[in-house]
Design an enzyme around this catalytic site. Structure first.
Site, PDB file in Angstrom:
ATOM      1  CD  GLU A  81      -1.346  -0.147   3.669  1.00  0.00           C
ATOM      2  OE1 GLU A  81      -2.085   0.833   3.810  1.00  0.00           O
ATOM      3  OE2 GLU A  81      -1.392  -1.159   4.386  1.00  0.00           O
ATOM      4  CB  CYS A 113      -2.391  -4.146   6.504  1.00  0.00           C
ATOM      5  SG  CYS A 113      -2.035  -2.463   6.984  1.00  0.00           S
ATOM      6  CG  HIS A 235      -2.499  -6.127  10.471  1.00  0.00           C
ATOM      7  ND1 HIS A 235      -1.258  -5.839   9.945  1.00  0.00           N
ATOM      8  CD2 HIS A 235      -3.125  -4.928  10.636  1.00  0.00           C
ATOM      9  CE1 HIS A 235      -1.157  -4.532   9.785  1.00  0.00           C
ATOM     10  NE2 HIS A 235      -2.263  -3.956  10.200  1.00  0.00           N
TER      11      HIS A 235
HETATM   12  N1  CAA Z   1       1.686   4.136  30.517  1.00  0.00           N
HETATM   13  C1  CAA Z   1       1.100   3.012  30.049  1.00  0.00           C
HETATM   14  N2  CAA Z   1       0.083   3.037  29.113  1.00  0.00           N
HETATM   15  C2  CAA Z   1      -0.304   4.240  28.656  1.00  0.00           C
HETATM   16  C3  CAA Z   1       0.285   5.432  29.109  1.00  0.00           C
HETATM   17  C4  CAA Z   1       1.319   5.362  30.074  1.00  0.00           C
HETATM   18  N3  CAA Z   1       1.941   6.449  30.531  1.00  0.00           N
HETATM   19  N4  CAA Z   1      -0.319   6.461  28.461  1.00  0.00           N
HETATM   20  C5  CAA Z   1      -1.272   5.921  27.651  1.00  0.00           C
HETATM   21  N5  CAA Z   1      -1.245   4.574  27.762  1.00  0.00           N
HETATM   22  C6  CAA Z   1      -2.071   3.603  27.056  1.00  0.00           C
HETATM   23  C7  CAA Z   1      -3.517   4.029  26.913  1.00  0.00           C
HETATM   24  O1  CAA Z   1      -4.258   3.715  28.062  1.00  0.00           O
HETATM   25  C8  CAA Z   1      -3.918   3.220  25.691  1.00  0.00           C
HETATM   26  O2  CAA Z   1      -4.154   1.899  26.091  1.00  0.00           O
HETATM   27  P1  CAA Z   1      -5.571   1.177  25.714  1.00  0.00           P
HETATM   28  O3  CAA Z   1      -5.685   1.265  24.193  1.00  0.00           O
HETATM   29  O4  CAA Z   1      -5.385  -0.211  26.199  1.00  0.00           O
HETATM   30  O5  CAA Z   1      -6.617   1.963  26.390  1.00  0.00           O
HETATM   31  C9  CAA Z   1      -2.653   3.194  24.839  1.00  0.00           C
HETATM   32  O6  CAA Z   1      -1.584   3.547  25.718  1.00  0.00           O
HETATM   33  C10 CAA Z   1      -2.659   4.202  23.707  1.00  0.00           C
HETATM   34  O7  CAA Z   1      -3.002   5.446  24.244  1.00  0.00           O
HETATM   35  P2  CAA Z   1      -4.021   6.402  23.488  1.00  0.00           P
HETATM   36  O8  CAA Z   1      -5.252   5.626  23.125  1.00  0.00           O
HETATM   37  O9  CAA Z   1      -4.197   7.640  24.272  1.00  0.00           O
HETATM   38  O10 CAA Z   1      -3.135   6.694  22.203  1.00  0.00           O
HETATM   39  P3  CAA Z   1      -3.381   7.658  21.017  1.00  0.00           P
HETATM   40  O11 CAA Z   1      -4.815   8.054  20.904  1.00  0.00           O
HETATM   41  O12 CAA Z   1      -2.377   8.753  21.092  1.00  0.00           O
HETATM   42  O13 CAA Z   1      -2.976   6.718  19.790  1.00  0.00           O
HETATM   43  C11 CAA Z   1      -3.870   5.242  18.148  1.00  0.00           C
HETATM   44  C12 CAA Z   1      -3.515   5.424  19.608  1.00  0.00           C
HETATM   45  C13 CAA Z   1      -5.077   6.120  17.812  1.00  0.00           C
HETATM   46  C14 CAA Z   1      -4.207   3.780  17.846  1.00  0.00           C
HETATM   47  C15 CAA Z   1      -2.662   5.693  17.288  1.00  0.00           C
HETATM   48  O14 CAA Z   1      -1.538   4.903  17.589  1.00  0.00           O
HETATM   49  C16 CAA Z   1      -2.929   5.641  15.802  1.00  0.00           C
HETATM   50  O15 CAA Z   1      -3.560   6.505  15.221  1.00  0.00           O
HETATM   51  N6  CAA Z   1      -2.356   4.610  15.121  1.00  0.00           N
HETATM   52  C17 CAA Z   1      -2.484   4.441  13.683  1.00  0.00           C
HETATM   53  C18 CAA Z   1      -3.726   3.667  13.330  1.00  0.00           C
HETATM   54  C19 CAA Z   1      -3.667   2.240  13.757  1.00  0.00           C
HETATM   55  O16 CAA Z   1      -2.608   1.656  13.914  1.00  0.00           O
HETATM   56  N7  CAA Z   1      -4.842   1.619  13.925  1.00  0.00           N
HETATM   57  C20 CAA Z   1      -4.933   0.220  14.266  1.00  0.00           C
HETATM   58  C21 CAA Z   1      -6.098  -0.462  13.602  1.00  0.00           C
HETATM   59  S1  CAA Z   1      -6.102  -0.154  11.836  1.00  0.00           S
HETATM   60  C22 CAA Z   1      -5.016  -1.303  11.172  1.00  0.00           C
HETATM   61  O17 CAA Z   1      -4.667  -2.241  11.811  1.00  0.00           O
HETATM   62  C23 CAA Z   1      -4.487  -1.079   9.796  1.00  0.00           C
HETATM   63  C24 CAA Z   1      -3.140  -0.482   9.876  1.00  0.00           C
HETATM   64  O18 CAA Z   1      -2.123  -1.203   9.855  1.00  0.00           O
HETATM   65  C25 CAA Z   1      -3.012   0.982   9.968  1.00  0.00           C
END
Ligand code: CAA
Length: 389
Positions: A81, A113, A235
């Protein structure tokens, strides 16, 4: 019994550079535990200016050809991709770089993916038609999000190459497959953009709905029962996503999602992805490599695979590990792919993130940063120029 077909050999490659999440956390003022524990990532592979999906794909594929020869490969399917051209398949460059025979079809496949799994199934169909042939499946991707966006910490890059054939030495892929498609905008990249667009929360929910849909269809199609699986390979956009998905399925099946169960089912599938980052199409197959390299003897044990591509398509299928598979592993080489990467500081990473090939049609050389066997030497008249060392 039908002819066993599946993954005969598996090799992967990654990038010249690596950014530790400690450096990203220090720059962002983020508690590094969010990365190490929250999303389960330690570091991310970062491509050099003279690396791309072709150089990684060729580096991953060359060892398969060295070991198994090229005469039986009549098809190359390149799944990505991070496409570099709207018309020409990246696989044609790889075909040339690794010296495959001209009597070969080469094509590129896309569905986020998920595409490498589509490629694997396509390969199985071709081999069913003529079991004397082998298909080279290459999954190669560079995951790029906007700097300082939530997705940034999940970037990565790698290529997985699989030789698919009859009587495979590693994993026999089985029928049926559980399938799921839903039109969602969780993650996408319009042709005019380098970085993906993502609705992070929606993407996690879409992944879970797809896992559920694919598993339900798998059971409806008469697939194996849950207890039969020795491990679950998901994945892994970030490794904690596999845990979220598995907890979701355990709960759907009315099973306890305790720590021991999760570690037994998934714990040996995440080590490579945790230090490489999201390699999109390659990610699940890196999970398989990790599992085969680390687990106790898996001979004749069924594995579950859950392939997901945003947008979205998912497939749940099973594969059984072949007798003697351990003599075909590339564990030492796999460790070297990870260990050979050179650490970047944050400024070095940002400079590479901002780098792109000039698009003015002129003659441009790329800085020679890589030490691997293939490099993107430059561009001339809008044509990419590759070099073999
Ligand atoms: N200590 C330990 N854990 C902590 C922490 C700390 N100090 N601070 C935060 N965390 C934890 C949170 O509790 C959260 O855990 P849970 O999900 O278990 O609740 C985790 O860390 C992540 O924190 P946030 O949810 O606040 O993180 P975020 O909003 O900044 O980012 C995300 C998370 C939105 C997934 C981001 O990584 C993102 O946009 N990623 C890209 C998209 C992606 O990968 N999506 C996955 C599904 S899509 C797919 O699979 C296709 C692909 O390849 C893209």
């Amino acid at each position: 019994m039908s002819l066993p077909i599946g993954i005969h050999d598996l090799s992967f490659a990654s990038t010249e550079f690596v950014l530790p999440h400690t450096a990203l956390a220090a720059h962002n003022g983020t508690d590094v535990a969010k990365y190490h524990v929250g999303i389960g990532q330690q570091s991310m592979s970062v491509p050099a200016a003279d690396e791309d999906i072709v150089t990684m794909g060729a580096t991953a594929a060359a060892p398969l050809v060295d070991r198994c020869g090229k005469d039986r490969i009549r098809t190359v399917v390149f799944a990505t991709e991070s496409s570099i051209d709207q018309a020409k398949s990246a696989g044609v460059y790889v075909h040339s770089l690794i010296g495959l025979v001209p009597s070969c079809r080469v094509v590129e496949m896309k569905q986020a993916c998920y595409a490498a799994t589509a490629a694997l199934q396509f390969a199985i169909g071709l081999i069913r038609r003529d079991p004397s042939q082998q298909v080279l499946v290459i999954a190669s991707d560079v995951s790029t999000y906007e700097p300082d966006s939530p997705g940034e910490a999940t970037q990565g890059a790698a290529a997985a190459a699989m030789l698919v054939g009859a009587d495979p030495a590693l994993v026999r892929i089985e029928e049926p497959s559980g399938l799921f498609t839903a039109d969602v905008m969780d993650f996408w990249r319009p042709n005019y953009r380098e970085a993906a667009l993502v609705n992070g929360r929606e993407s996690v929910g879409a992944y879970l709905r797809a896992v559920e849909g694919a598993w339900k269809d798998y059971t409806k199609q008469g697939g194996r029962s849950w207890e039969e699986f020795a491990a679950f390979v998901y994945h892994q956009p970030f490794t904690k996503m596999a845990y979220k998905a598995h907890r979701h399925l355990l709960s759907l099946c009315g099973r306890p999602a305790d720590r021991d169960t999760l570690e037994r089912d998934l714990g040996r599938t995440t080590a490579y992805n945790a230090v490489i980052g999201n390699s999109y199409t390659a990610s699940m197959y890196l999970g398989l490599a990790t599992l085969l390299d680390q687990a106790d003897d898996l001979t004749d044990r069924p594995l579950a695979f859950l392939s997901y591509g945003s947008g979205s398509v998912a497939e749940f299928f099973a594969g059984t590990v072949a007798a003697g598979y351990r003599t075909h592993l590339r564990t030492g080489a796999n460790h070297e792919v990870i260990a050979r990467r050179r650490p970047l500081d944050h400024a070095g990473y940002r400079a590479l993130h901002a780098w792109s090939l000039p698009a003015d049609g002129g003659d441009h050389s790329t800085p020679a940063q890589t030490t691997g066997p293939y490099r993107l030497a430059g561009v001339s008249g809008h044509k990419r120029l590759y070099e073999t060392r």
